[in-house]
Design an enzyme around this catalytic site. Structure first.
Site, PDB file in Angstrom:
ATOM      1  N   TYR A  36       0.831  -1.209   0.000  1.00  0.00           N
ATOM      2  CA  TYR A  36       0.000   0.000   0.000  1.00  0.00           C
ATOM      3  C   TYR A  36       0.862   1.255   0.000  1.00  0.00           C
ATOM      4  O   TYR A  36       2.093   1.192   0.160  1.00  0.00           O
ATOM      5  CB  TYR A  36      -0.939   0.007   1.211  1.00  0.00           C
ATOM      6  CG  TYR A  36      -0.280   0.337   2.547  1.00  0.00           C
ATOM      7  CD1 TYR A  36       0.512  -0.587   3.206  1.00  0.00           C
ATOM      8  CD2 TYR A  36      -0.457   1.590   3.147  1.00  0.00           C
ATOM      9  CE1 TYR A  36       1.112  -0.279   4.435  1.00  0.00           C
ATOM     10  CE2 TYR A  36       0.117   1.898   4.372  1.00  0.00           C
ATOM     11  CZ  TYR A  36       0.907   0.959   5.004  1.00  0.00           C
ATOM     12  OH  TYR A  36       1.499   1.267   6.205  1.00  0.00           O
ATOM     13  N   ARG A  55       8.055   4.429  -4.637  1.00  0.00           N
ATOM     14  CA  ARG A  55       8.080   3.463  -3.529  1.00  0.00           C
ATOM     15  C   ARG A  55       7.017   2.374  -3.743  1.00  0.00           C
ATOM     16  O   ARG A  55       7.261   1.192  -3.442  1.00  0.00           O
ATOM     17  CB  ARG A  55       7.854   4.184  -2.195  1.00  0.00           C
ATOM     18  CG  ARG A  55       8.071   3.277  -0.988  1.00  0.00           C
ATOM     19  CD  ARG A  55       8.064   4.046   0.313  1.00  0.00           C
ATOM     20  NE  ARG A  55       6.754   4.630   0.599  1.00  0.00           N
ATOM     21  CZ  ARG A  55       6.479   5.398   1.657  1.00  0.00           C
ATOM     22  NH1 ARG A  55       7.430   5.686   2.533  1.00  0.00           N
ATOM     23  NH2 ARG A  55       5.273   5.877   1.843  1.00  0.00           N
ATOM     24  N   HIS A 106      -0.770 -20.921   0.028  1.00  0.00           N
ATOM     25  CA  HIS A 106       0.215 -19.863   0.274  1.00  0.00           C
ATOM     26  C   HIS A 106       0.919 -19.435  -1.020  1.00  0.00           C
ATOM     27  O   HIS A 106       1.180 -18.266  -1.229  1.00  0.00           O
ATOM     28  CB  HIS A 106       1.281 -20.325   1.269  1.00  0.00           C
ATOM     29  CG  HIS A 106       0.788 -20.397   2.686  1.00  0.00           C
ATOM     30  ND1 HIS A 106      -0.225 -21.222   3.086  1.00  0.00           N
ATOM     31  CD2 HIS A 106       1.179 -19.726   3.795  1.00  0.00           C
ATOM     32  CE1 HIS A 106      -0.443 -21.073   4.380  1.00  0.00           C
ATOM     33  NE2 HIS A 106       0.390 -20.160   4.839  1.00  0.00           N
ATOM     34  N   LYS A 151       6.420  -1.674   1.843  1.00  0.00           N
ATOM     35  CA  LYS A 151       5.221  -1.114   2.496  1.00  0.00           C
ATOM     36  C   LYS A 151       4.091  -2.132   2.350  1.00  0.00           C
ATOM     37  O   LYS A 151       3.163  -1.978   1.538  1.00  0.00           O
ATOM     38  CB  LYS A 151       4.872   0.262   1.900  1.00  0.00           C
ATOM     39  CG  LYS A 151       4.085   1.134   2.888  1.00  0.00           C
ATOM     40  CD  LYS A 151       4.124   2.580   2.520  1.00  0.00           C
ATOM     41  CE  LYS A 151       3.117   3.424   3.290  1.00  0.00           C
ATOM     42  NZ  LYS A 151       3.254   3.498   4.726  1.00  0.00           N
ATOM     43  N   GLU A 183      12.643   2.718  13.830  1.00  0.00           N
ATOM     44  CA  GLU A 183      11.630   3.716  13.442  1.00  0.00           C
ATOM     45  C   GLU A 183      10.485   3.640  14.430  1.00  0.00           C
ATOM     46  O   GLU A 183      10.598   2.985  15.467  1.00  0.00           O
ATOM     47  CB  GLU A 183      11.158   3.447  12.008  1.00  0.00           C
ATOM     48  CG  GLU A 183      10.527   2.083  11.823  1.00  0.00           C
ATOM     49  CD  GLU A 183      10.056   1.833  10.392  1.00  0.00           C
ATOM     50  OE1 GLU A 183       9.690   2.790   9.696  1.00  0.00           O
ATOM     51  OE2 GLU A 183      10.040   0.660   9.988  1.00  0.00           O
ATOM     52  N   LEU A 207      11.050   1.332   7.051  1.00  0.00           N
ATOM     53  CA  LEU A 207      10.449   1.894   5.845  1.00  0.00           C
ATOM     54  C   LEU A 207      11.036   3.289   5.664  1.00  0.00           C
ATOM     55  O   LEU A 207      10.945   4.110   6.584  1.00  0.00           O
ATOM     56  CB  LEU A 207       8.933   1.994   6.010  1.00  0.00           C
ATOM     57  CG  LEU A 207       8.251   2.531   4.771  1.00  0.00           C
ATOM     58  CD1 LEU A 207       8.094   1.426   3.737  1.00  0.00           C
ATOM     59  CD2 LEU A 207       6.906   3.131   5.104  1.00  0.00           C
TER      60      LEU A 207
HETATM   61  N1  PDD Z   1       2.768   5.195   7.695  1.00  0.00           N
HETATM   62  N2  PDD Z   1       7.511   3.843   8.930  1.00  0.00           N
HETATM   63  C1  PDD Z   1       6.357   3.163   9.020  1.00  0.00           C
HETATM   64  C2  PDD Z   1       6.369   1.797   9.634  1.00  0.00           C
HETATM   65  C3  PDD Z   1       5.170   3.746   8.534  1.00  0.00           C
HETATM   66  O1  PDD Z   1       4.018   3.062   8.602  1.00  0.00           O
HETATM   67  C4  PDD Z   1       5.209   5.061   7.990  1.00  0.00           C
HETATM   68  C5  PDD Z   1       3.998   5.743   7.456  1.00  0.00           C
HETATM   69  C6  PDD Z   1       6.439   5.720   7.925  1.00  0.00           C
HETATM   70  C7  PDD Z   1       6.574   7.110   7.354  1.00  0.00           C
HETATM   71  O2  PDD Z   1       6.468   7.092   5.952  1.00  0.00           O
HETATM   72  P1  PDD Z   1       5.943   8.381   5.148  1.00  0.00           P
HETATM   73  O3  PDD Z   1       6.743   9.523   5.590  1.00  0.00           O
HETATM   74  O4  PDD Z   1       6.187   8.027   3.720  1.00  0.00           O
HETATM   75  O5  PDD Z   1       4.482   8.523   5.490  1.00  0.00           O
HETATM   76  C8  PDD Z   1       7.570   5.081   8.400  1.00  0.00           C
HETATM   77  C9  PDD Z   1       1.614   5.669   6.998  1.00  0.00           C
HETATM   78  C10 PDD Z   1       1.292   7.092   7.237  1.00  0.00           C
HETATM   79  C11 PDD Z   1       0.464   4.715   7.244  1.00  0.00           C
HETATM   80  O6  PDD Z   1       0.748   3.536   7.434  1.00  0.00           O
HETATM   81  O7  PDD Z   1      -0.681   5.135   7.206  1.00  0.00           O
END
Ligand code: PDD
Length: 292
Positions: A36, A55, A106, A151, A183, A207
């Site tokens: 996603y 990405r 799977h 992601k 993170e 991520l």
């Molecule tokens: N999440 N790390 C993780 C595990 C995340 O889920 C997210 C963002 C980020 C930051 O990525 P970005 O700056 O590209 O939003 C880092 C989004 C907002 C979500 O899962 O809804």
């Protein structure tokens, strides 16, 4: 559950979200087999769309799925989705799964019909109080797999980790693996030590956020001292500032960790600078309709 009155997109069609349906045999539902993106949109302009689409393409390649659309087609579909919502600031959610398949197995199906789903929700900026005073966080061992750079929609570990923050009444769970900062459960984390912004280097264990990249870019542009290097857990505990970044939270200062104040418990001196750089960038990009 009441459906919000939003227009969504499923497999080529725009329809009210309430009317969209997928198969119970969808591999996204059965296996979490999909990826996603979440793209922030300001004044109907997606921020860093090229980077988000890159990405998305990387995530698809990493799970051996063809990209159903080229970048221009994606951009046009996303703009059509944005145009159909009643609010100007939005968060566009894009999800692609390996689609329905039977029997449940799977292994990849021999014929794949991906499920492509999008919707846009209203994007509300973090409240003024959070920007002015910062937010609290807890820490936890990173229990996720070793491909956090993808992601992926299979977010059970992130969900459980995030709930630890909610149960503690704080905003985020900061994840450490083998003594190193990775993170947040749904954000990236950077710290400041002795006037230097420190960012953990992108790896398979985190991520790489589009917001994280933008904050690093802004730091360079404004000559803020910056080092991208592995960060020890101890360094986070003794940091002068801790920041979290994400598409929905922009940049926020973390002022308390596990109930102890970060430095003096107030956002540090570099935070308001970065917050302003970010707002100026965002407003300029949206006013000009571009973000380079
Ligand atoms: N999440 N790390 C993780 C595990 C995340 O889920 C997210 C963002 C980020 C930051 O990525 P970005 O700056 O590209 O939003 C880092 C989004 C907002 C979500 O899962 O809804």
């Amino acid at each position: 559950m009441d459906f919000p009155p939003l227009v969504g997109f499923l497999n080529g069609r725009f329809e009210p979200l309430a009317d969209l349906q997928i198969s119970v045999l969808d591999r996204g539902f059965l296996f979490g087999d999909g990826i996603y993106e979440a793209i922030p949109v300001y004044n109907r302009h997606p921020l860093r769309l090229t980077e988000h689409l890159r990405r998305l393409a990387d995530s698809l390649a990493a799970i051996n799925m063809p990209n159903p659309y080229g970048a221009e087609e994606w951009a046009s579909l996303i703009q059509k989705l944005i145009a159909q919502q009643s609010f100007a600031d939005q968060s566009v959610y894009v999800q692609i799964t390996r689609g329905p398949a039977f029997p449940r197995n799977h292994a990849f199906p021999t014929v794949t019909e991906p499920t492509v789903f999008m919707f846009a929700d209203e994007l509300l900026p973090p409240c003024k109080e959070a920007v002015a005073n910062g937010v609290a966080a807890v820490s936890a061992a990173d229990i996720r797999w070793l491909q956090c750079n993808i992601k992926a929609i299979s977010l059970l570990a992130n969900v459980l980790l995030k709930q630890q923050a909610v149960d503690a009444g704080v905003a985020e769970t900061i994840l450490f693996r083998d003594g190193y900062l990775q993170e947040g459960a749904s954000s990236n984390i950077l710290i400041v030590k002795e006037g230097v912004l420190l960012a953990p280097p992108p790896s398979n264990l985190m991520l790489t956020g589009i917001t994280y990249d933008l904050v690093i870019e802004l730091a360079k542009q404004h000559n803020m001292p910056l080092e991208v290097r592995a960060i020890l857990q101890q360094e986070v505990l003794g940091a002068d500032e801790v920041w979290l970044t994400s598409s929905s939270k922009e940049v926020l200062a973390v002022v308390s960790l596990d109930g102890k104040p970060v430095a003096n418990g107030l956002p540090g001196p570099l935070y308001p600078m970065m917050y302003d750089y970010f707002q100026v960038f965002k407003n300029e990009a949206m006013r000009l309709g571009k973000d380079k």
